[in-house]
Design a protein around this motif. Structure first.
Motif, mmCIF file in Angstrom:
data_model
loop_
_atom_site.group_PDB
_atom_site.id
_atom_site.type_symbol
_atom_site.label_atom_id
_atom_site.label_comp_id
_atom_site.label_asym_id
_atom_site.label_seq_id
_atom_site.Cartn_x
_atom_site.Cartn_y
_atom_site.Cartn_z
ATOM 1 N N GLU A 30 20.788 26.910 78.810
ATOM 2 C CA GLU A 30 21.451 27.797 77.849
ATOM 3 C C GLU A 30 20.828 29.193 77.871
ATOM 4 O O GLU A 30 21.530 30.203 77.855
ATOM 5 C CB GLU A 30 21.386 27.185 76.451
ATOM 6 N N LEU A 31 19.516 29.253 77.928
ATOM 7 C CA LEU A 31 18.821 30.537 77.997
ATOM 8 C C LEU A 31 19.114 31.242 79.315
ATOM 9 O O LEU A 31 19.358 32.446 79.349
ATOM 10 C CB LEU A 31 17.317 30.316 77.824
ATOM 11 N N TYR A 32 19.109 30.475 80.403
ATOM 12 C CA TYR A 32 19.430 31.032 81.723
ATOM 13 C C TYR A 32 20.821 31.667 81.701
ATOM 14 O O TYR A 32 21.010 32.779 82.193
ATOM 15 C CB TYR A 32 19.356 29.935 82.793
ATOM 16 N N ALA A 33 21.795 30.964 81.131
ATOM 17 C CA ALA A 33 23.165 31.485 81.065
ATOM 18 C C ALA A 33 23.204 32.809 80.301
ATOM 19 O O ALA A 33 23.929 33.734 80.693
ATOM 20 C CB ALA A 33 24.091 30.459 80.412
ATOM 21 N N ALA A 34 22.424 32.914 79.247
ATOM 22 C CA ALA A 34 22.426 34.116 78.416
ATOM 23 C C ALA A 34 21.615 35.263 79.012
ATOM 24 O O ALA A 34 21.992 36.430 78.879
ATOM 25 C CB ALA A 34 21.886 33.784 77.026
ATOM 26 N N LYS A 35 20.500 34.966 79.660
ATOM 27 C CA LYS A 35 19.561 36.012 80.076
ATOM 28 C C LYS A 35 19.419 36.221 81.582
ATOM 29 O O LYS A 35 18.937 37.271 82.004
ATOM 30 C CB LYS A 35 18.160 35.700 79.526
ATOM 31 N N CYS A 36 19.797 35.229 82.396
ATOM 32 C CA CYS A 36 19.464 35.279 83.822
ATOM 33 C C CYS A 36 20.668 35.270 84.757
ATOM 34 O O CYS A 36 20.606 35.831 85.853
ATOM 35 C CB CYS A 36 18.572 34.100 84.198
ATOM 36 N N SER A 37 21.738 34.601 84.348
ATOM 37 C CA SER A 37 22.860 34.373 85.266
ATOM 38 C C SER A 37 23.578 35.658 85.671
ATOM 39 O O SER A 37 24.206 35.703 86.729
ATOM 40 C CB SER A 37 23.854 33.376 84.678
ATOM 41 N N LYS A 38 23.463 36.706 84.862
ATOM 42 C CA LYS A 38 24.103 37.976 85.201
ATOM 43 C C LYS A 38 23.658 38.457 86.588
ATOM 44 O O LYS A 38 24.475 38.951 87.360
ATOM 45 C CB LYS A 38 23.783 39.023 84.137
ATOM 46 N N CYS A 39 22.398 38.281 86.902
ATOM 47 C CA CYS A 39 21.871 38.728 88.198
ATOM 48 C C CYS A 39 21.667 37.581 89.186
ATOM 49 O O CYS A 39 21.937 37.725 90.378
ATOM 50 C CB CYS A 39 20.544 39.447 88.010
#
Length: 135
Positions: A30-39
């Motif tokens: 969930e955190l990855y989707a919010a903070k990391c997946s953009k890049c």
């Protein structure tokens, strides 16, 4: 004694030892989707400028490195547009998700957030009789 894993230290564990829980990986996802997946993208392959968090390049880059080093590098440099804003617990949760995505086994104890506790745990690509494979 090498506990059956290449590069494993006698006093430490490896990513093959089930070093995170399912619940922790879920929080990390969930955190990855919010903070990391953009890049790094939803499939963790990177966007061309952000590095992949899966695949042979990622595996080769981190093989034999401690999760403490991985966590500290992540904590101090990510997210790229706001480095240092993730807590140590959030970083541990994201690493748990990355481990799960890369098909390392789930365990019964959460990956710790303290660098001292993460340092003895090594990211190891292959275990005797097994090899790493991402989807």
């Amino acid at each position: 004694m090498l506990s059956g894993a290449i590069y494993a230290r006698a006093d430490g564990r490896t990513t093959w030892d089930g070093v995170y829980t399912e619940a922790q990986a879920k929080r990390g996802q969930e955190l990855y989707a919010a903070k990391c997946s953009k890049c790094h993208t939803d499939t963790l392959v990177g966007d061309g400028t952000a590095t992949a968090l899966t695949g042979t390049g990622f595996a080769a880059n981190w093989d034999g490195v401690s999760l403490g080093e991985m966590a500290e590098r992540t904590r101090t440099t990510m997210p790229d547009d706001d480095p240092g804003k993730l807590s140590r617990q959030q970083v541990a949760d994201v690493i748990a998700f990355v481990l799960k995505f890369n098909k390392f086994p789930v365990g019964e104890t959460e990956l710790p957030s303290q660098i001292e506790a993460l340092n003895p745990i090594k990211y190891v690509v292959t275990k005797k009789g097994m090899s790493w494979q991402a989807e």
